[in-house]
Design an enzyme around this catalytic site. Structure first.
Site, PDB file in Angstrom:
ATOM      1  CG  ASP A  15      28.610  34.767  41.163  1.00 19.45           C
ATOM      2  OD1 ASP A  15      29.351  34.243  42.019  1.00 19.45           O
ATOM      3  OD2 ASP A  15      27.439  34.405  40.949  1.00 19.45           O
ATOM      4  NE  ARG A  16      34.717  36.083  34.867  1.00 21.94           N
ATOM      5  CZ  ARG A  16      34.296  36.336  33.626  1.00 21.94           C
ATOM      6  NH1 ARG A  16      34.501  37.515  33.087  1.00 21.94           N
ATOM      7  NH2 ARG A  16      33.685  35.400  32.923  1.00 21.94           N
TER       8      ARG A  16
END
Length: 274
Positions: A15-16
């Site tokens: 995830d970012r």
């Protein structure tokens, strides 16, 4: 290229806002084989996180189904009826200063799975701007799947939020539950308020914001390291005959004294299943 490799083949993704380990194959065959093992759940993924509150002792398992509520907002939530099967194991490593550092083993790979399951248990990642956000989730903060109610309005600081009517409360799929729509609308309102705050901050001061001398767009300051990631770290991945791990992040340094007692060991797993 710097190390003599003509091409690299990314295998997993994070995830970012998540830090940690990325697997990269040096040839397409290795990458495909490991990707195949990931899909078959033969790869063990181990994370550490820092959550809000005193996490309970012992092995805690959350198997609540997860669904995407709004793709464009990257918003996910526990949904027992329409969610996809999801399973995460947790174990507390230690606690300090109102937080707990927790070891996590996701057995499935849903988007935001660890973050959503921790929120459901009532111990969200402490600096998570999405799942530890009362403006979005309301006073219950998503614990046990509780959603904000229509009557529970977030504090808007007298800011008027406007958007095209067709975008208000838009959910993915056939949604008949007003609570989902309320949640999405609160998320949209919160994001709009952040945009408004950034705009005001750019325009303050006598000179106004610095601008690029080539394109005339505002020049924003680089984010601090602590603003790039939340307290969720992909620490270790292992598969048949191999294992890779990273250093522990600064916010979980004391975990080094505890993590050996909980980390995945194939021999111990086999003995437990026997």
């Amino acid at each position: 290229m710097k190390h003599g490799h003509r091409a690299l083949y990314p295998i997993n993704r994070l995830d970012r806002l998540t830090s940690g380990l990325l697997l990269v194959g040096l040839n397409p065959n290795i990458a495909r084989n490991i990707e195949r093992d990931l899909v078959a759940h033969k790869i063990q993924k181990e994370y550490v996180c820092r959550v809000q509150g005193e996490f309970p002792e012992g092995r805690i398992v959350c198997d609540q189904p997860i669904r995407v509520i709004a793709h464009k907002l990257a918003l996910n939530c526990v949904d027992p009826t329409e969610g996809k099967p999801s399973l995460t194991e947790f174990e507390k490593l230690y606690s300090e200063d109102g937080h707990s550092v927790v070891y996590c083993r996701p057995k499935t790979g849903r988007t935001h799975q660890i973050r959503v399951h921790l929120q459901f248990l009532g111990f969200p990642v402490a600096n998570d701007p999405l799942y530890n956000n009362e403006e979005v989730w309301g006073s219950a903060m998503g614990k046990n799947g509780a959603l904000p109610q229509l009557a529970e309005e977030p504090e808007t600081h007298n800011a008027e939020i406007k958007r095209p009517a067709k975008m208000v409360g838009k959910c993915d799929g056939d949604q008949k539950n007003d609570s989902w729509k309320t949640l999405v609308k609160r998320m949209e309102d919160w994001k709009d308020r952040q945009d408004m705050i950034e705009h005001v901050n750019e325009c303050v001061g006598e000179k106004g914001p610095d601008v690029c001398d080539k394109c005339s767009n505002p020049v924003l300051p680089d984010p601090r390291p602590d603003e790039l990631c939340i307290w969720l770290h992909a620490w270790r991945y292992s598969g048949p005959g191999w294992a890779y791990e990273t250093e522990l992040p600064e916010w979980a340094q004391k975990a080094a004294d505890h993590i050996d007692r909980v980390k995945y060991c194939p021999e111990q797993q086999t003995a437990n299943e026997a």
